[in-house]
Design a protein around this motif. Sequence first.
Motif, mmCIF file in Angstrom:
data_model
loop_
_atom_site.group_PDB
_atom_site.id
_atom_site.type_symbol
_atom_site.label_atom_id
_atom_site.label_comp_id
_atom_site.label_asym_id
_atom_site.label_seq_id
_atom_site.Cartn_x
_atom_site.Cartn_y
_atom_site.Cartn_z
ATOM 1 N N LYS A 72 -14.414 14.300 -27.602
ATOM 2 C CA LYS A 72 -15.919 14.929 -27.353
ATOM 3 C C LYS A 72 -15.773 15.733 -26.273
ATOM 4 O O LYS A 72 -16.464 16.997 -25.842
ATOM 5 N N GLU A 73 -15.219 15.244 -25.089
ATOM 6 C CA GLU A 73 -14.977 16.081 -23.723
ATOM 7 C C GLU A 73 -14.082 17.198 -24.100
ATOM 8 O O GLU A 73 -14.423 18.321 -23.325
ATOM 9 N N LEU A 74 -13.034 17.069 -24.635
ATOM 10 C CA LEU A 74 -12.146 18.138 -24.776
ATOM 11 C C LEU A 74 -12.783 19.365 -25.657
ATOM 12 O O LEU A 74 -12.710 20.558 -25.241
ATOM 13 N N LYS A 75 -13.520 19.017 -26.624
ATOM 14 C CA LYS A 75 -14.331 19.993 -27.500
ATOM 15 C C LYS A 75 -15.499 20.536 -26.190
ATOM 16 O O LYS A 75 -15.600 21.721 -26.673
ATOM 17 N N SER A 76 -15.740 20.005 -25.488
ATOM 18 C CA SER A 76 -16.740 20.699 -24.412
ATOM 19 C C SER A 76 -16.200 21.626 -23.632
ATOM 20 O O SER A 76 -16.650 22.644 -23.030
ATOM 21 N N ARG A 77 -14.798 21.729 -23.640
ATOM 22 C CA ARG A 77 -14.120 22.548 -22.661
ATOM 23 C C ARG A 77 -13.232 23.554 -23.432
ATOM 24 O O ARG A 77 -12.971 24.670 -23.038
ATOM 25 N N VAL A 78 -13.073 23.360 -24.721
ATOM 26 C CA VAL A 78 -12.167 24.213 -25.624
ATOM 27 C C VAL A 78 -12.879 24.789 -26.837
ATOM 28 O O VAL A 78 -13.502 24.049 -27.757
ATOM 29 N N GLY A 79 -13.248 25.886 -26.885
ATOM 30 C CA GLY A 79 -14.004 26.400 -28.112
ATOM 31 C C GLY A 79 -13.327 27.038 -29.275
ATOM 32 O O GLY A 79 -11.903 27.269 -29.079
ATOM 33 N N ILE A 80 -13.844 27.256 -30.448
ATOM 34 C CA ILE A 80 -13.051 27.888 -31.240
ATOM 35 C C ILE A 80 -12.835 29.422 -31.072
ATOM 36 O O ILE A 80 -11.493 29.527 -31.298
ATOM 37 N N ASP A 81 -13.301 29.902 -30.341
ATOM 38 C CA ASP A 81 -12.918 31.308 -29.960
ATOM 39 C C ASP A 81 -11.726 31.308 -28.996
ATOM 40 O O ASP A 81 -10.994 32.187 -29.014
ATOM 41 N N ASP A 82 -11.715 30.498 -28.225
ATOM 42 C CA ASP A 82 -10.436 30.377 -27.451
ATOM 43 C C ASP A 82 -9.177 30.075 -28.150
ATOM 44 O O ASP A 82 -8.172 30.858 -27.954
ATOM 45 N N ILE A 83 -9.229 29.210 -29.167
ATOM 46 C CA ILE A 83 -8.091 29.017 -30.038
ATOM 47 C C ILE A 83 -7.752 30.363 -30.753
ATOM 48 O O ILE A 83 -6.717 30.547 -31.102
ATOM 49 N N ALA A 84 -8.821 30.751 -31.467
ATOM 50 C CA ALA A 84 -8.591 32.090 -32.055
ATOM 51 C C ALA A 84 -8.128 33.239 -31.580
ATOM 52 O O ALA A 84 -7.177 34.056 -32.242
ATOM 53 N N TYR A 85 -8.778 33.363 -30.278
ATOM 54 C CA TYR A 85 -8.016 34.509 -29.633
ATOM 55 C C TYR A 85 -6.653 34.483 -29.295
ATOM 56 O O TYR A 85 -5.690 35.413 -29.289
ATOM 57 N N ALA A 86 -6.133 32.986 -28.885
ATOM 58 C CA ALA A 86 -4.976 32.782 -28.751
ATOM 59 C C ALA A 86 -4.038 32.798 -29.909
ATOM 60 O O ALA A 86 -2.731 33.228 -30.064
ATOM 61 N N LEU A 87 -4.513 32.941 -30.972
ATOM 62 C CA LEU A 87 -3.907 33.114 -32.484
ATOM 63 C C LEU A 87 -3.789 34.508 -32.922
ATOM 64 O O LEU A 87 -3.127 34.889 -33.877
ATOM 65 N N GLY A 88 -4.341 35.402 -32.341
ATOM 66 C CA GLY A 88 -4.398 36.783 -32.444
ATOM 67 C C GLY A 88 -5.703 37.479 -33.066
ATOM 68 O O GLY A 88 -5.667 38.406 -33.309
ATOM 69 N N TYR A 89 -6.740 36.649 -33.110
ATOM 70 C CA TYR A 89 -7.919 36.964 -33.645
ATOM 71 C C TYR A 89 -8.655 38.010 -32.741
ATOM 72 O O TYR A 89 -8.345 37.825 -31.394
ATOM 73 N N ARG A 90 -9.581 39.001 -33.247
ATOM 74 C CA ARG A 90 -9.962 39.871 -32.424
ATOM 75 C C ARG A 90 -11.633 40.047 -32.519
ATOM 76 O O ARG A 90 -11.955 39.650 -33.850
#
Length: 393
Positions: free
Chosen positions: A9-27
Amino acid sequence: MADYKVNFKELKSRVGIDDIAYALGYRLDRKAGVGRYIELVLGNGNDKRDTLIISNPRNKAAQTFFRRDGSKGDVVTLIRENLNAFFVSGKDDWEKIAKVMARFANMPEPEYREDREFVKSVKADQTFDASRYEVKPVQAEKIPLIFSQRGLSADTVNGLSPYLTLLRDKRNDKFDGYNVAFPYTDKDDKVKGYEIRGFGGYKSKAAGTDSSSSAWVADLSSGNREAVKRVLFFESAFDAMAFYQVHKAQLDKEIALVSIGGTFSDGQITGTMARFPHAKAFDCFDNDLAGRIYGLRMMALLEEIPMKISKVEKGIRVEAKGKSFLLNTERPMLAQVGEHLAIRYKMGQWLPPKMFKDWNDCLLNKPMKPVLSPNKDDRDNHLAGRRNTGVKL
């Protein structure tokens, strides 16, 4: 580093879906608008491989995503779908996901001992419920188009049809159709989940799928496990099917094709090999860095060599048997390991040709884009250009 309990729960408050997606190459697709929802796209132009519609873009803890085919989830779902893109290890998916989220949250990566309870404070289906899914066989006269898009022939699909199925999620009220699914089985051939593929690049696993000790296994011996001599491991079932099609004339009934679904787990390897007591494991993973690391991990596991593998600026660092050495990623890694450690060669290799990332790309004749090194004239011209544009006094 000390162990600590993981609070998702704490980690999800710091890490968003957009953070992961951008790292995977999404724009970000600005044409779709920026408001209560945003759309992130993987690929460009006609080569759009995936689109995520993300809610609550300004509130990481509340972010969820969905696709137009009906699939949906949270940041944990997205990481789990793409675990092979992150260089993390762990005894199961949850440990790996926790390490990925900790990295993005700038927190210490958790380390686990076997006697520590792994705390999962995340809302998710952790037990596979077969009654949730409706299954039906792939019919020879009505083969889904997705197979031919992958270059897979009707003969290949029909030949492997006992290990394929069509799957519908009864709880998905946004998508009422069937996807192609590859049953994950355990040592007793009991179905423990599914690797799922659909149109538009959609890939997932059924809720609660056991990716720790089960895998997709196509036993071509028709159940005569004692007769199996080679067990071929792939990162996806499509890769395994492509390999089967490419080499069908060379293959006999003494092999088993295995997909680990892109998430390497020690239990998947050891559990699968326990089914075939007289067989030798073969590394058929991808030619990219993640695939080569999977090959190293499988070799270490089968050789019973405790090994730490880490990516560093100059290549891959391996620590094992009191030694530490670097591997050149441009050279065959197993041969380099053999220069430092005594290897008994319990594992074979049947890799895709070097110009292809994986066996499915080989079947489709889609080579990797070559990286062209500048020749001497290019280097001289570049140097002259830098001199000519230098600071003038």
